[in-house]
Write a protein that holds these residues in place. Structure first.
Motif, PDB file in Angstrom:
ATOM      1  N   GLY A  25       0.822  -1.213   0.000  1.00  0.00           N
ATOM      2  CA  GLY A  25       0.000   0.000   0.000  1.00  0.00           C
ATOM      3  C   GLY A  25       0.842   1.243   0.000  1.00  0.00           C
ATOM      4  N   ILE A  26       0.171   2.365  -0.034  1.00  0.00           N
ATOM      5  CA  ILE A  26       0.840   3.656   0.092  1.00  0.00           C
ATOM      6  C   ILE A  26       0.414   4.212   1.445  1.00  0.00           C
ATOM      7  CG2 ILE A  26       1.194   5.931  -0.927  1.00  0.00           C
ATOM      8  CD1 ILE A  26       0.086   4.788  -3.573  1.00  0.00           C
ATOM      9  N   ASP A  53      -4.062   3.606   0.264  1.00  0.00           N
ATOM     10  CA  ASP A  53      -4.425   2.690  -0.817  1.00  0.00           C
ATOM     11  C   ASP A  53      -3.679   1.371  -0.631  1.00  0.00           C
ATOM     12  OD1 ASP A  53      -5.693   4.908  -1.661  1.00  0.00           O
ATOM     13  OD2 ASP A  53      -4.935   4.854  -3.718  1.00  0.00           O
ATOM     14  N   VAL A  54      -4.403   0.272  -0.839  1.00  0.00           N
ATOM     15  CA  VAL A  54      -3.787  -1.045  -0.705  1.00  0.00           C
ATOM     16  C   VAL A  54      -4.199  -1.907  -1.891  1.00  0.00           C
ATOM     17  CG1 VAL A  54      -3.670  -3.144   0.677  1.00  0.00           C
ATOM     18  CG2 VAL A  54      -3.809  -0.938   1.819  1.00  0.00           C
ATOM     19  N   GLN A  96      -7.280   1.939  -8.161  1.00  0.00           N
ATOM     20  CA  GLN A  96      -8.073   0.732  -8.352  1.00  0.00           C
ATOM     21  C   GLN A  96      -8.370   0.485  -9.833  1.00  0.00           C
ATOM     22  OE1 GLN A  96      -8.674  -1.263  -5.473  1.00  0.00           O
ATOM     23  NE2 GLN A  96      -7.228   0.271  -4.755  1.00  0.00           N
ATOM     24  N   ALA A  97      -8.635   1.544 -10.591  1.00  0.00           N
ATOM     25  CA  ALA A  97      -8.870   1.374 -12.031  1.00  0.00           C
ATOM     26  C   ALA A  97      -7.579   0.934 -12.712  1.00  0.00           C
ATOM     27  CB  ALA A  97      -9.374   2.683 -12.639  1.00  0.00           C
ATOM     28  N   CYS A 143      -0.393   6.733  -7.457  1.00  0.00           N
ATOM     29  CA  CYS A 143      -1.628   5.938  -7.425  1.00  0.00           C
ATOM     30  C   CYS A 143      -1.668   5.015  -8.644  1.00  0.00           C
ATOM     31  CB  CYS A 143      -2.873   6.829  -7.467  1.00  0.00           C
ATOM     32  SG  CYS A 143      -2.812   8.308  -6.455  1.00  0.00           S
ATOM     33  N   ALA A 144      -1.350   5.592  -9.810  1.00  0.00           N
ATOM     34  CA  ALA A 144      -1.485   4.854 -11.066  1.00  0.00           C
ATOM     35  C   ALA A 144      -0.506   3.687 -11.141  1.00  0.00           C
ATOM     36  CB  ALA A 144      -1.262   5.803 -12.245  1.00  0.00           C
TER      37      ALA A 144
END
Lengths: 416, 125
Positions: free
Chosen positions: B32-33, B38-39, B65-66, B106-107
């Motif tokens: 995660g971050i 985010d995981v 997530q996408a 994130c990406a």
């Protein structure tokens, strides 16, 4: 009288915006709407100019030599201490120690006071509302000295559970360290009352004013605290400058935090004696220009008036809370009682991660914070984990709040 | 972000592909971050040196997530060596090339987890 002043002076954020060069730029093709003031404030032209002017005309080291530039630098840097001292009602400018920021200020106290004065079994009281900067340094002391950290909780309305306070205080309590205004909820804590309670058991009191000093008038003697810390960059000043206020006898008794140049009186290879206050705690060449810039920021705040700033922000806060309450998919944290509050609103939109909210607001030129806001224990307590946050300052307007909420509606629609 | 690209990403966020876990996975990895929470967990099954099956689970923002949903579609059936040479740029291109640099972290989380799963062969907790 207070009411009279309130209605007599009105702050015009549209005029104030002209003093802040950053608002001339556009972000993603849109005028900048800056709603991340709890992270850091923007800087007025006068502060920016003071930095430029210092390097162009006065740059020199302080307390060294007799030449003109060095003399001017020294006077300007000392003058900045005086401005901060007057701003918070401190008796003397020597009670103000410049640091990098509130975090360094608390570390200075943890090392300079805590390390030498606390022993196993002693207790420190903080609150669950603290920023990490007022938690982690004390954990260092706990592990090193075997002290205990007690924590005053928060209720679902976002207020400290003051009824629990007497039970958490005893003659073992050596320090009560409290955040003045929450960077997550905006709640302004009753620090004067907390100080009075702490004094009953003989504890010292430290106030973390990082989030309050930009927005409301502070008088250290009225609060009655022993120490107060803040960061310059949240109150229109440059980054890299903050300060501690401390009572004279405490600062005199305290050990230095950093050792080396400028903090000494006399050095022999065997022994060194410390310089007078505040230099004993300002080792090495300090952030001279940062201090000068902070002084100019204080001038700017005093020209506008803290009462005017507070009233303006309160108006924005009430307006934003009312508008946001119209939409049941916006969850607001705190703000459920009529306790005093600064202009900070943490919120979430049902089903949308706050990073997506912040990212899509940014596409419209609207800057908000998203994340854990450096207050993980509080966030956990309120089951919020992550949240988006808007925070206001003197240059924000109701139109900006309208635009922000209109954009939130669009984001909500996109995710449906 | 152009609205077509946004639609594409939101579609993957709302209807994630290859979502779930693999019971008898050869490799599983989760990371995660911490700063944003985010995981992503990835479960992989390898057959004949190819990525035979890939499933993800996790929580986080729409971009993370996408991205991992799109990533699973891109690499499913691919030879392991090719997966390992899948670059950050390949990932950003697969997303339509319009992710803001602010959101790169994130990406790229999914790709990071995928490579760690294959290289470090660690098991998810």
């Amino acid at each position: 009288m207070e009411k009279l002043i309130k209605s007599a002076t009105v702050l015009d954020p549209h005029l104030i915006k002209n003093d802040f060069p950053v608002f001339k730029r556009r972000v993603n093709g849109k005028p900048l709407i800056y709603l991340d003031n709890a992270a850091t404030s923007q800087k007025p032209e006068s502060v920016i100019n003071s930095i430029d002017n210092y390097y162009r005309n006065h740059n020199s080291n302080i307390h060294r030599g007799v030449h003109t530039l060095s003399y001017e630098s020294t006077v300007m840097y000392e003058e900045a201490h005086k401005k901060v001292a007057e701003f918070i009602g401190a008796e003397d400018w020597r009670n103000i120690i410049f640091t990098r920021n509130a975090t360094e200020s608390i570390n200075l106290l943890a090392y300079g006071w805590g390390l030498h004065n606390l022993k196993e079994g002693d207790e420190i009281l903080i609150t669950i509302m603290e920023h990490h900067s007022n938690i982690v340094p004390w954990q260092m002391l706990r592990d090193l000295k075997g002290i205990k950290i007690n924590v005053l909780g928060v209720d679902e309305k976002g207020n400290l559970k003051l009824d629990d306070l007497p039970g958490l205080l005893s003659e073992r309590t050596k320090l009560v360290s409290v955040i003045h205004a929450s960077n997550v909820l905006g709640t302004v804590n009753p620090v004067k009352y907390i100080t009075q309670e702490a004094k009953k058991v003989g504890a010292l009191v430290l106030i973390d004013a990082a989030q309050s000093i930009p927005h409301l008038s502070i008088d250290v003697n009225d609060i009655g605290c022993d120490f107060l810390v803040a960061s310059g960059h949240k109150m229109l000043g440059p980054t890299g400058i903050g300060f501690i206020y401390g009572r004279t006898e405490l600062l005199q008794d305290m050990e230095p935090f950093m050792y080396g140049g400028d903090m000494i009186e006399k050095v022999t290879i065997e022994k060194t004696t410390w310089n007078e206050l505040p230099w004993k705690f300002e080792a090495g060449t300090p952030n001279i220009v940062g201090g000068i810039g902070l002084g100019v920021a204080v001038d700017y705040l005093q020209n506008i008036g803290l009462t005017n700033i507070y009233n303006h922000e309160e108006e924005l806060l009430v307006y934003a809370l009312e508008k946001m309450a119209e939409y049941d998919w916006i969850k607001i944290y705190g703000h459920k009682s009529d306790s005093q509050s600064v202009g900070v609103i943490s919120f979430n939109i049902e089903g949308i991660h706050p990073h997506d909210v912040a990212g899509m607001l940014d596409e419209q030129g609207i800057a908000v914070r998203s994340g854990h806001h450096c207050a993980q224990p509080l966030m956990r307590e309120l089951s919020m984990d992550f949240a988006a946050r808007v925070s206001f300052y003197l240059y924000n307007t109701k139109e900006e709040i309208d635009l922000c909420i209109e954009t939130l509606k669009k984001i909500k629609k996109l995710f449906e | 972000m152009e609205s077509d690209n946004l639609e594409f990403i939101l579609d993957h966020f709302k209807n994630p592909r290859n979502y779930g876990t693999i019971e008898d996975a050869d490799f599983s990895y989760e990371e995660g971050i911490p700063s944003c929470g985010d995981v992503i967990r990835l479960d992989l099954r390898i057959k004949n040196n190819k990525l035979d099956d890939i499933k993800f689970s996790g929580t986080g923002c729409a971009i993370s997530q996408a991205s991992v949903s799109i990533l699973t579609e891109s690499v499913e059936g691919m030879e392991v060596s090719k997966v390992l040479s899948f670059t950050d740029n390949d990932m950003l291109e697969a997303l339509g090339g319009q992710v803001s640099p602010i959101r790169f972290k994130c990406a790229l989380l999914g790709l990071t987890v995928l490579k760690k799963a294959l290289i470090e062969k660690k098991s998810a907790p």
